[in-house]
Structures are given as structure tokens and as C-alpha cells.
Design an enzyme around this catalytic site. Structure first.
Site, PDB file in Angstrom:
ATOM      1  N   GLU A 226      -0.399  -5.301   5.923  1.00 10.26           N
ATOM      2  CA  GLU A 226       0.899  -5.356   5.255  1.00 10.26           C
ATOM      3  C   GLU A 226       1.823  -6.361   5.934  1.00 10.26           C
ATOM      4  O   GLU A 226       2.537  -7.109   5.259  1.00 10.26           O
ATOM      5  CB  GLU A 226       1.531  -3.967   5.265  1.00 10.26           C
ATOM      6  CG  GLU A 226       0.830  -2.960   4.364  1.00 10.26           C
ATOM      7  CD  GLU A 226       1.338  -1.549   4.552  1.00 10.26           C
ATOM      8  OE1 GLU A 226       1.193  -0.741   3.608  1.00 10.26           O
ATOM      9  OE2 GLU A 226       1.880  -1.227   5.627  1.00 10.26           O
TER      10      GLU A 226
ATOM     11  N   SER B 273       2.031   5.254  -1.820  1.00  8.61           N
ATOM     12  CA  SER B 273       2.227   5.961  -3.089  1.00  8.61           C
ATOM     13  C   SER B 273       3.219   5.274  -4.018  1.00  8.61           C
ATOM     14  O   SER B 273       3.066   5.330  -5.241  1.00  8.61           O
ATOM     15  CB  SER B 273       2.695   7.396  -2.809  1.00  8.61           C
ATOM     16  OG  SER B 273       3.917   7.403  -2.081  1.00  8.61           O
ATOM     17  N   THR B 274       4.231   4.608  -3.468  1.00 13.83           N
ATOM     18  CA  THR B 274       5.254   3.997  -4.321  1.00 13.83           C
ATOM     19  C   THR B 274       4.754   2.727  -4.989  1.00 13.83           C
ATOM     20  O   THR B 274       5.148   2.409  -6.119  1.00 13.83           O
ATOM     21  CB  THR B 274       6.522   3.698  -3.495  1.00 13.83           C
ATOM     22  OG1 THR B 274       6.913   4.877  -2.790  1.00 13.83           O
ATOM     23  CG2 THR B 274       7.670   3.270  -4.391  1.00 13.83           C
TER      24      THR B 274
ATOM     25  N   GLY C  90       2.299   4.681   7.830  1.00  9.88           N
ATOM     26  CA  GLY C  90       1.888   6.059   7.600  1.00  9.88           C
ATOM     27  C   GLY C  90       0.510   6.142   6.969  1.00  9.88           C
ATOM     28  O   GLY C  90      -0.229   7.104   7.184  1.00  9.88           O
ATOM     29  N   GLY C  91       0.163   5.110   6.198  1.00  9.86           N
ATOM     30  CA  GLY C  91      -1.164   5.041   5.593  1.00  9.86           C
ATOM     31  C   GLY C  91      -2.152   4.226   6.401  1.00  9.86           C
ATOM     32  O   GLY C  91      -3.295   4.021   5.970  1.00  9.86           O
TER      33      GLY C  91
ATOM     34  N   LYS D 152       6.584   1.326   8.996  1.00  8.07           N
ATOM     35  CA  LYS D 152       5.484   1.370   8.056  1.00  8.07           C
ATOM     36  C   LYS D 152       4.221   1.762   8.825  1.00  8.07           C
ATOM     37  O   LYS D 152       4.212   1.757  10.049  1.00  8.07           O
ATOM     38  CB  LYS D 152       5.289   0.012   7.368  1.00  8.07           C
ATOM     39  CG  LYS D 152       6.439  -0.333   6.434  1.00  8.07           C
ATOM     40  CD  LYS D 152       6.330  -1.719   5.819  1.00  8.07           C
ATOM     41  CE  LYS D 152       5.022  -1.980   5.116  1.00  8.07           C
ATOM     42  NZ  LYS D 152       4.754  -1.001   4.041  1.00  8.07           N
TER      43      LYS D 152
ATOM     44  N   LYS E 270      13.713   7.944   1.973  1.00  4.89           N
ATOM     45  CA  LYS E 270      13.351   6.963   2.995  1.00  4.89           C
ATOM     46  C   LYS E 270      14.532   6.110   3.460  1.00  4.89           C
ATOM     47  O   LYS E 270      14.378   5.296   4.369  1.00  4.89           O
ATOM     48  CB  LYS E 270      12.254   6.034   2.440  1.00  4.89           C
ATOM     49  CG  LYS E 270      11.067   6.755   1.808  1.00  4.89           C
ATOM     50  CD  LYS E 270      10.329   7.592   2.806  1.00  4.89           C
ATOM     51  CE  LYS E 270       9.130   8.306   2.184  1.00  4.89           C
ATOM     52  NZ  LYS E 270       8.078   7.396   1.749  1.00  4.89           N
TER      53      LYS E 270
ATOM     54  N   SER F 193       0.844  -1.197   0.000  1.00  5.01           N
ATOM     55  CA  SER F 193       0.000   0.000   0.000  1.00  5.01           C
ATOM     56  C   SER F 193       0.876   1.243   0.000  1.00  5.01           C
ATOM     57  O   SER F 193       2.058   1.190   0.328  1.00  5.01           O
ATOM     58  CB  SER F 193      -0.899   0.001   1.240  1.00  5.01           C
ATOM     59  OG  SER F 193      -1.660  -1.183   1.314  1.00  5.01           O
TER      60      SER F 193
END
Length: 292
Positions: free
Chosen positions: A164, A88-89, A157-158, A155, A182, A86
Site C-alpha cells: 500500500e 473492507s472500504t 490492519g490487513g 494502516k 476512523k 486493500s
């Protein structure tokens, strides 16, 4: 170590994916990475325009490079199940995976780690899988908020760290993709808190216990487009723990201690899980690092 990632057959597609991020003007020359990455041997992806000299790429272009590198190197004809992370990348990794499925006829099923990942899979015409059916995952590709020199990750942030972590833990190989921002020597250089998913009724107790046992400060994550807190895909809340930056952390012990607190569902610490990471650089290269 920098791999020779971009095979001739993939160069045209990759350049097309990255070209949209490049400006029509010559960009300023970038400086090296803070802990020596710039001193490593680099391969620069040149612009499709012979008149354009590119010495610095956008963050989004760096993300696209990392995503394409991971898919090119870890998805093969033998790959049957891919975990889709999940953030943006991961968008660029899914785009590259969809290209290869169309061009090479790959037969893969994709396991999502969030509502966003599920939508990406379906929007790109990929086959949606499920952990109940696909109990073995060949490779999972996901982003991170920060990675240290040992590939310990932050991990969440979303707000998707629980799903995940489940998908990554049940994968044969876990690959991380990110841009140069990062990549850190030590956690805390780029990201200042650890996201923790908690049962709603226990969020105050968890915040108090964190501060009492671990120091720092816990904050309930509030939503930006709705009144009230962020609610995860699982119906839980997120407590962001801002640890004491002056305190040396053993992340294995920290992760275990937090996981044992009643009311905690999962932490955003991924310790000893990532097998390899790809970091897209400003100069058009991709740096890879194995877990030590």
C-alpha cells in the site's frame, strides 16, 4: 469543508448502492462527531423510499458513501492508472469505479496493493495493471485504520501496508476513504497499535528493540484461521507495536526510527502522504479533509 459531492447523474447509482444497508424502520437520531464534524454543514442522502426517515446509517453504508465520493471526485476521463487499496472500504470504491467504467467507457488500468485488491479488480472486470509497466499512477484510493487531524494514518490492519505504501508513494494523488469511526483528532483514539512488517528471522529482535527504544510493547500477530503467525503477501511477519498512549509522539521521528531498525520491512505509519480523506457519516453525509 463538505463538498457538494453527489451530482445528479451519480445520485441514482449511489442511492442504489447505499439502499441495501438501510433498514425498513426509522432509526434513532445520531449525536455529533467527537471533534466537531457534526457542527459542519452537511448534505444528507435521503432514502429512495419517501416513507423512510433516515437519521443514522450503518457503518457499511458510510463506507460506501466515502468510496463513491472518492471515485466520483478523483477519477476523470483523463485518469489512466488507478491504485487500488486493500481492506473492507475499498470494495465500495472498486464497485463504483466499475460502474463508471461501464457507464462512461473510462479507460483505466488498476494497480493492486494486495492479493485481495487483485481479486477485486479482476472480479469487477477492470483492467489489471502492473508497476513494471505503469510507472506513473494518477490516483490511489485506499482505506485506513485511523487518521488524525493532520491525515497522519495508521494502516496495516490487513497486513498489506508495504504494498500500500509503495503504490501510494508513487501516485500523483493519494486519497483516503473511511467511515466516521476512523476519523480522530489524535492517533490512538480509535486504533491502539502500529503494524510493522518484519523479516521472519528478526521478529524477536525487532520487538525487543521497539520496547527498548520506543517503549510500549511489540506483539507478533497470530493468525486466526491457521496455526502460527500471520504471513504477509511478501512472506514476512507482522509485529503490532502498542505504543505508550501517555507519551506524546512525533510520528515523523517514530516512523524514521522504526524504519531504520534492521529487519524492519515497512511500518504502518503513513506520515505526510495522504492528500485528502473522505469520511462517510452516520447521517448520510460525507466529510472531506485536506492534509494540513
Amino acid at each position: 469543508m463538505l463538498l457538494n459531492l453527489f451530482l445528479p447523474a451519480c445520485q441514482a447509482s449511489l442511492r442504489a448502492s447505499v439502499a441495501q444497508f438501510l433498514t425498513s424502520q426509522t432509526l434513532q437520531k445520531t449525536t455529533g462527531h467527537s471533534h466537531g464534524i457534526a457542527s459542519r454543514q452537511a448534505r444528507t442522502l435521503s432514502s429512495t423510499s419517501p416513507r423512510l426517515t433516515v437519521s443514522k446509517m450503518s457503518v457499511e453504508a458510510a463506507k460506501a458513501l466515502a468510496g463513491a465520493a472518492a471515485v466520483n471526485n478523483h477519477v476523470t476521463a483523463a485518469t489512466k492508472v488507478v491504485g487500488v487499496g486493500s481492506g473492507s472500504t475499498i470494495v465500495y470504491a472498486v464497485q463504483r469505479l466499475a460502474e463508471r467504467v461501464r457507464e462512461e467507457g473510462l479507460q483505466v488500468r488498476c494497480i493492486p496493493t494486495s492479493f485481495q485488491a487483485r481479486q477485486l479488480i479482476m472480479q469487477h472486470g477492470l483492467v489489471l495493471g502492473d508497476l513494471e509497466i505503469d510507472t506513473r499512477i494518477d490516483v490511489t484510493i485506499d482505506g485506513c485504520d485511523e487518521a488524525d487531524k493532520d491525515l497522519t494514518l495508521i494502516k496495516g490492519g490487513g497486513g498489506c501496508q508495504t504494498q500500500e505504501k509503495i503504490v501510494a508513494a508513487y501516485s500523483d494523488t493519494f486519497i483516503v476513504i473511511a467511515d466516521y469511526r476512523k476519523d480522530s483528532v489524535k492517533l490512538g483514539q480509535a486504533w491502539k497499535y502500529v503494524p510493522i512488517e518484519v523479516i521472519p528471522m528478526a521478529y524477536r529482535q525487532v520487538m525487543a528493540r521497539l520496547e527498548e527504544q520506543m517503549g510500549g510493547k511489540g506483539e507478533l500477530r497470530m493468525a486466526k484461521a491457521k496455526a502460527g503467525p500471520v504471513v504477509t503477501d511478501n512472506g514476512n511477519l507482522i509485529v503490532d507495536w502498542y505504543w505508550d498512549q501517555a507519551r506524546e509522539m512525533n510520528w515523523v521521528e517514530v516512523n524514521t526510527t522504526i524504519q531504520c531498525m534492521a529487519g524492519v520491512v515497512e511500518t504502518g505509519l503513513f506520515v505526510g502522504m495522504a492528500d485528502k480523506a473522505y469520511f462517510g457519516q452516520e447521517d448520510g453525509s460525507v466529510v472531506d479533509r485536506d492534509r494540513t
